[in-house]
Design a protein around this motif. Structure first.
Motif: not given
Length: 210
Positions: A114-125, A87-102
């Motif tokens: 923040s709630a904003t960052e959580l919404m971005r993560a949820l939107r990314a699946g 598994f991979v853990v990151s200190p922040g939300f980065d779309e490219e890291v998420v895409a690579k892990c998927c």
């Protein structure tokens, strides 16, 4: 990736030791101490030159599910998985890291503050995130607030948590697991205090099961 993917990888473990290991020479004794204390998983941070070698050695131990932490780039994610990260853990939300892990088929746990960052993560699946740094952000009151607004989210709070605070975090229903570095610090490793590491791990694992 969903939280069920990560939960399956963690196999019920609710405490994730977060380890910054300066030398690959300590990987074997450290893995032995973790396993002897009852740990089933560990996160190796990509903060040291030997991080890949440490990850590879601890992944080969057999008694531990090992992930990579402080992953900041897709290239680091790729190297981590090649070294044995489950598994991979990151200190922040980065779309490219998420895409690579998927793309690599491994659970990824991005950090949110923040709630904003959580919404971005949820939107990314994703539905499991790392609340980081948990204590400076407000601790369990922050968790309860986010969980109320986003009941579909699960959390792995990390940052500033110590042994006395562990049960408080684990009592939050939205918490999947808690990450912490107090069980095996740089000072413990520098002094070769593997017995103390084993004791602290056992204490945390026992506390997480009660």
């Amino acid at each position: 990736m969903t939280h069920t993917d990560l939960a399956s990888v963690l196999d019920g473990a609710r405490v994730v030791p977060v380890l910054t290991v300066p030398s690959a020479a300590t990987a074997g004794p450290l893995a032995d101490a973790l396993a002897a204390g009852g740990a089933r998983c560990a996160e190796i941070t990509f903060r040291t030159p030997d991080a890949e070698q440490v990850l590879r050695a601890m992944a080969a131990h057999g008694g531990l599910t090992v992930g990579a932490g402080t992953v900041l780039t897709p290239q680091q994610a790729e190297r981590a998985v090649a070294a044995g990260a489950r598994f991979v853990v990151s200190p922040g939300f980065d779309e490219e890291v998420v895409a690579k892990c998927c793309e690599l088929g491994v659970p990824v746990v991005p950090g949110v503050a923040s709630a904003t960052e959580l919404m971005r993560a949820l939107r990314a699946g994703l539905d499991t995130v790392k609340l980081f740094p948990a204590e400076p952000l407000g601790g369990t009151p922050m968790l309860h607030a986010l969980a109320a607004a986003f009941p579909q989210a699960r959390f792995v709070p990390t940052g500033g948590i110590d042994a006395p605070r562990l049960p408080v975090y684990l009592a939050v229903p939205a918490v999947l697991a808690v990450g912490g570095s107090w069980m095996a610090t740089a000072a413990h490793l520098q002094r070769g205090e593997y017995g103390e590491i084993r004791r602290l791990i056992a204490e945390a694992v026992h506390g997480s099961s009660t």
